[in-house]
Design a protein around this motif. Structure first.
Motif, mmCIF file in Angstrom:
data_model
loop_
_atom_site.group_PDB
_atom_site.id
_atom_site.type_symbol
_atom_site.label_atom_id
_atom_site.label_comp_id
_atom_site.label_asym_id
_atom_site.label_seq_id
_atom_site.Cartn_x
_atom_site.Cartn_y
_atom_site.Cartn_z
ATOM 1 N N LEU A 1 0.807 -1.220 0.000
ATOM 2 C CA LEU A 1 0.000 0.000 0.000
ATOM 3 C C LEU A 1 0.838 1.269 0.000
ATOM 4 O O LEU A 1 0.519 2.239 -0.677
ATOM 5 C CB LEU A 1 -0.965 -0.006 1.191
ATOM 6 C CG LEU A 1 -1.947 -1.185 1.246
ATOM 7 C CD1 LEU A 1 -2.828 -1.075 2.478
ATOM 8 C CD2 LEU A 1 -2.772 -1.278 -0.016
ATOM 9 N N TRP B 1 2.397 2.024 -3.472
ATOM 10 C CA TRP B 1 1.326 2.383 -4.400
ATOM 11 C C TRP B 1 0.786 3.781 -4.109
ATOM 12 O O TRP B 1 0.485 4.536 -5.030
ATOM 13 C CB TRP B 1 0.202 1.365 -4.356
ATOM 14 C CG TRP B 1 0.507 0.118 -5.117
ATOM 15 C CD1 TRP B 1 1.448 -0.055 -6.097
ATOM 16 C CD2 TRP B 1 -0.137 -1.133 -4.965
ATOM 17 N NE1 TRP B 1 1.421 -1.343 -6.557
ATOM 18 C CE2 TRP B 1 0.455 -2.032 -5.875
ATOM 19 C CE3 TRP B 1 -1.150 -1.596 -4.146
ATOM 20 C CZ2 TRP B 1 0.061 -3.349 -6.000
ATOM 21 C CZ3 TRP B 1 -1.551 -2.913 -4.259
ATOM 22 C CH2 TRP B 1 -0.943 -3.786 -5.184
ATOM 23 N N LEU B 2 0.649 4.122 -2.831
ATOM 24 C CA LEU B 2 0.151 5.448 -2.475
ATOM 25 C C LEU B 2 1.100 6.533 -2.980
ATOM 26 O O LEU B 2 0.670 7.521 -3.573
ATOM 27 C CB LEU B 2 -0.048 5.558 -0.964
ATOM 28 C CG LEU B 2 -0.570 6.895 -0.459
ATOM 29 C CD1 LEU B 2 -1.920 7.230 -1.083
ATOM 30 C CD2 LEU B 2 -0.670 6.879 1.066
ATOM 31 N N LEU C 1 -4.113 0.377 -5.855
ATOM 32 C CA LEU C 1 -4.426 0.802 -4.494
ATOM 33 C C LEU C 1 -5.929 0.739 -4.252
ATOM 34 O O LEU C 1 -6.384 0.245 -3.206
ATOM 35 C CB LEU C 1 -3.893 2.216 -4.263
ATOM 36 C CG LEU C 1 -3.994 2.786 -2.869
ATOM 37 C CD1 LEU C 1 -3.298 1.897 -1.844
ATOM 38 C CD2 LEU C 1 -3.411 4.198 -2.837
#
Length: 141
Positions: free
Chosen positions: A86, A89-90, A104
């Motif tokens: 995560l 991806w963020l 995400l």
């Protein structure tokens, strides 16, 4: 880094030289090819992780996306760590990487309480032209 589709990596020794010299684009490209075993390179998980790690340290959006995939799926012989995906991806999505935004969003859909935020991310990716996000939204409705 400029790469022409169909080029033979053996004829481009500059790619690894540029990656070694710290070029994040070269590191991300090389890491991605080693991760997938593409463009004439044999798959090499540890080497892919090394190159992608160097590029992610420079906040390269494509490398952050690929590192997220590596972590989520346990690619390259690593143990799957979906929660660890995560973060990369963020960061990648914040830089405008649509596949990271889509990934995400899909990951958040699978988490308790993440459906609304996940759908919003898929919609944002679709609104920006991500056909795969459009398809995922179609499947959800």
């Amino acid at each position: 880094v400029i790469w022409f589709r169909g080029s033979d990596p053996v004829t481009a020794p500059w790619l690894e030289q540029e990656a070694e010299a710290g070029d994040a684009d070269a590191q991300a490209l090389l890491g991605g090819w080693l991760l997938e075993g593409a463009a004439g390179f044999s798959a090499d998980g540890p080497a892919a992780r090394r190159w992608l790690g160097m590029a992610t340290a420079q906040a390269h959006p494509g490398a952050l996306y690929l590192m997220g995939r590596l972590l989520r799926d346990g690619l390259g012989g690593s143990t799957p760590q979906p929660d660890e995906a995560l973060g990369p991806w963020l960061e990648s999505a914040k830089a405008g990487h649509l596949a990271a935004l889509r990934s995400l969003g899909l990951a958040l859909l699978e988490r308790p309480g993440g459906a609304e935020e996940g759908l919003n991310m898929l919609r944002r990716a679709a609104d920006r032209g991500d056909c795969e996000a459009m398809y995922e939204l179609f499947l959800l409705h």
